[in-house]
Design a protein around this motif. Structure first.
Motif, mmCIF file in Angstrom:
data_model
loop_
_atom_site.group_PDB
_atom_site.id
_atom_site.type_symbol
_atom_site.label_atom_id
_atom_site.label_comp_id
_atom_site.label_asym_id
_atom_site.label_seq_id
_atom_site.Cartn_x
_atom_site.Cartn_y
_atom_site.Cartn_z
ATOM 1 N N ALA A 1 0.840 -1.199 0.000
ATOM 2 C CA ALA A 1 0.000 0.000 0.000
ATOM 3 C C ALA A 1 0.878 1.252 0.000
ATOM 4 O O ALA A 1 2.094 1.181 0.234
ATOM 5 C CB ALA A 1 -0.914 -0.013 1.224
ATOM 6 N N PRO A 2 0.296 2.421 -0.242
ATOM 7 C CA PRO A 2 1.087 3.652 -0.187
ATOM 8 C C PRO A 2 1.784 3.865 1.153
ATOM 9 O O PRO A 2 2.890 4.403 1.202
ATOM 10 C CB PRO A 2 0.054 4.756 -0.466
ATOM 11 C CG PRO A 2 -0.988 4.075 -1.301
ATOM 12 C CD PRO A 2 -1.068 2.679 -0.759
ATOM 13 N N GLU A 3 1.130 3.467 2.253
ATOM 14 C CA GLU A 3 1.761 3.608 3.560
ATOM 15 C C GLU A 3 2.816 2.519 3.742
ATOM 16 O O GLU A 3 2.505 1.330 3.772
ATOM 17 C CB GLU A 3 0.725 3.504 4.681
ATOM 18 C CG GLU A 3 1.340 3.680 6.068
ATOM 19 C CD GLU A 3 0.352 3.476 7.203
ATOM 20 O OE1 GLU A 3 0.803 3.443 8.357
ATOM 21 O OE2 GLU A 3 -0.862 3.342 6.932
ATOM 22 N N GLN A 4 4.061 2.934 3.864
ATOM 23 C CA GLN A 4 5.180 2.001 3.980
ATOM 24 C C GLN A 4 5.694 2.024 5.416
ATOM 25 O O GLN A 4 6.651 2.717 5.744
ATOM 26 C CB GLN A 4 6.293 2.406 3.016
ATOM 27 C CG GLN A 4 5.859 2.514 1.566
ATOM 28 C CD GLN A 4 5.834 1.165 0.881
ATOM 29 O OE1 GLN A 4 6.862 0.518 0.709
ATOM 30 N NE2 GLN A 4 4.648 0.726 0.475
ATOM 31 N N SER A 5 5.061 1.269 6.295
ATOM 32 C CA SER A 5 5.436 1.336 7.705
ATOM 33 C C SER A 5 5.046 0.061 8.434
ATOM 34 O O SER A 5 4.170 -0.702 7.988
ATOM 35 C CB SER A 5 4.762 2.532 8.384
ATOM 36 O OG SER A 5 3.376 2.294 8.556
ATOM 37 N N VAL A 6 5.680 -0.135 9.597
ATOM 38 C CA VAL A 6 5.276 -1.227 10.485
ATOM 39 C C VAL A 6 3.826 -1.048 10.911
ATOM 40 O O VAL A 6 3.063 -2.010 11.010
ATOM 41 C CB VAL A 6 6.202 -1.273 11.717
ATOM 42 C CG1 VAL A 6 5.670 -2.254 12.761
ATOM 43 C CG2 VAL A 6 7.627 -1.644 11.310
ATOM 44 N N GLY A 7 3.427 0.219 11.158
ATOM 45 C CA GLY A 7 2.062 0.494 11.584
ATOM 46 C C GLY A 7 1.024 0.046 10.588
ATOM 47 O O GLY A 7 -0.077 -0.382 10.976
ATOM 48 N N PHE A 8 1.343 0.138 9.294
ATOM 49 C CA PHE A 8 0.407 -0.366 8.282
ATOM 50 C C PHE A 8 0.153 -1.852 8.506
ATOM 51 O O PHE A 8 -0.998 -2.313 8.508
ATOM 52 C CB PHE A 8 0.953 -0.147 6.871
ATOM 53 C CG PHE A 8 0.203 -0.949 5.836
ATOM 54 C CD1 PHE A 8 -0.986 -0.491 5.321
ATOM 55 C CD2 PHE A 8 0.662 -2.206 5.430
ATOM 56 C CE1 PHE A 8 -1.714 -1.248 4.400
ATOM 57 C CE2 PHE A 8 -0.049 -2.966 4.509
ATOM 58 C CZ PHE A 8 -1.240 -2.481 3.996
ATOM 59 N N TRP A 9 1.236 -2.613 8.677
ATOM 60 C CA TRP A 9 1.087 -4.055 8.837
ATOM 61 C C TRP A 9 0.362 -4.401 10.134
ATOM 62 O O TRP A 9 -0.430 -5.358 10.175
ATOM 63 C CB TRP A 9 2.456 -4.730 8.796
ATOM 64 C CG TRP A 9 3.052 -4.774 7.424
ATOM 65 C CD1 TRP A 9 4.148 -4.089 6.982
ATOM 66 C CD2 TRP A 9 2.587 -5.543 6.308
ATOM 67 N NE1 TRP A 9 4.397 -4.391 5.656
ATOM 68 C CE2 TRP A 9 3.459 -5.276 5.231
ATOM 69 C CE3 TRP A 9 1.534 -6.433 6.125
ATOM 70 C CZ2 TRP A 9 3.291 -5.882 3.976
ATOM 71 C CZ3 TRP A 9 1.362 -7.032 4.879
ATOM 72 C CH2 TRP A 9 2.236 -6.753 3.818
ATOM 73 N N LEU A 10 0.617 -3.640 11.188
ATOM 74 C CA LEU A 10 -0.049 -3.899 12.457
ATOM 75 C C LEU A 10 -1.557 -3.723 12.320
ATOM 76 O O LEU A 10 -2.337 -4.580 12.745
ATOM 77 C CB LEU A 10 0.509 -2.959 13.528
ATOM 78 C CG LEU A 10 -0.153 -2.994 14.907
ATOM 79 C CD1 LEU A 10 -0.211 -4.403 15.462
ATOM 80 C CD2 LEU A 10 0.590 -2.064 15.858
#
Length: 267
Positions: free
Chosen positions: A128-137
């Protein structure tokens, strides 16, 4: 939103349902999962466990690019699960292998611990556009809830999704899943349809408006051609194509709810 607590709770409930299915398996073996056509409970356990280990790989290795998806060694599948990776096979109907259930638990625990040890803002690859650990969480808390419902539904005991997590999943469905699904396959252009989704066990209202390229979340007011009112859990499950609008409160042109899934094809 304590996504880690939601993830742990939903993963534990999913495992409990799968273990119950294993205990109660009769001569026909692992039950089929009606909300995931063509899958058995063993397939569902494999799927969610494989997703967990994929995310462990992405976050644990701090990947900034899509991993090599031809290499499945990271899965470390137990020897007693022989139903994969042939995509054309019939559902894995043999009794759930005990080692597969233990493999699932190990992966879920490892992922929860990894989430707890990381900064959600840390940059890692995602689809997705959001590239972060938080996205996966966030994504994994929601996916665990959806598949926990799938597992319990296969046993006839599906409980609702937590109200706060479900409401967040509705927003996530419009903001993240809708553009991703439209990008995966050809979809018809939007024609300016406006649809309202109203939470009956809270105060959230989501207005969706289409244009030729996008399905947009519009918090504004204005005339909508259809309104669906239901609990946050029911709205979430409807948008994830787990339940239909039958029995829910629909006002206006109900056919537009079917059109939504032409604009946003289910996974």
């Amino acid at each position: 939103m304590d996504y880690i607590a939601h993830f742990r709770r939903e993963a534990e409930a999913f495992e409990a349902a799968a273990r119950r299915a294993s205990r109660e398996a009769g001569a026909d073996g692992a039950p089929l999962v009606p909300s995931c056509p063509g899958w058995s409970m063993a397939d569902l356990v494999f799927h969610l466990g494989a997703v967990h280990r994929y995310v462990i790989r992405v976050i644990g290795e701090r990947l900034r690019q899509r991993p090599d998806e031809a290499d499945f060694s990271f899965l470390r599948l137990p020897a007693d699960y022989g139903g994969w990776p042939d995509p054309d096979r019939a559902p894995h109907r043999a009794p759930l292998p005990p080692d597969l259930l233990d493999w699932f638990r190990e992966g879920a625990d490892t992922l929860a611990e990894l989430f707890a040890s990381c900064d959600p803002a840390e940059r890692v690859w995602s689809w997705a556009p959001e590239q972060s650990v938080g996205f996966w969480l966030r994504m994994q808390a929601i996916e665990a809830a959806v598949h926990r419902w799938d597992a319990e539904n296969a046993l006839g005991t599906a409980g609702p999704v937590d109200r706060l997590l479900a409401a967040d999943a509705v927003t996530h469905s419009f903001e993240v899943m809708a553009p991703a699904r439209r990008a995966q396959r050809p979809t018809p252009p939007g024609e300016g349809e406006r649809m309202r989704f109203r939470q009956s066990d809270g105060f959230r209202v989501w207005v969706v408006q289409t244009d030729p390229e996008e399905v947009l979340l519009n918090e504004g007011t204005g005339c909508c051609l259809v309104e669906l009112t239901a609990t946050a859990s029911e709205l979430m499950l409807f948008l994830w194509h787990r339940i239909t609008a039958d029995g829910l409160e629909v006002r206006g042109d109900a056919a537009l709810l079917d059109r939504y899934f032409k604009l946003v094809p289910p996974l």
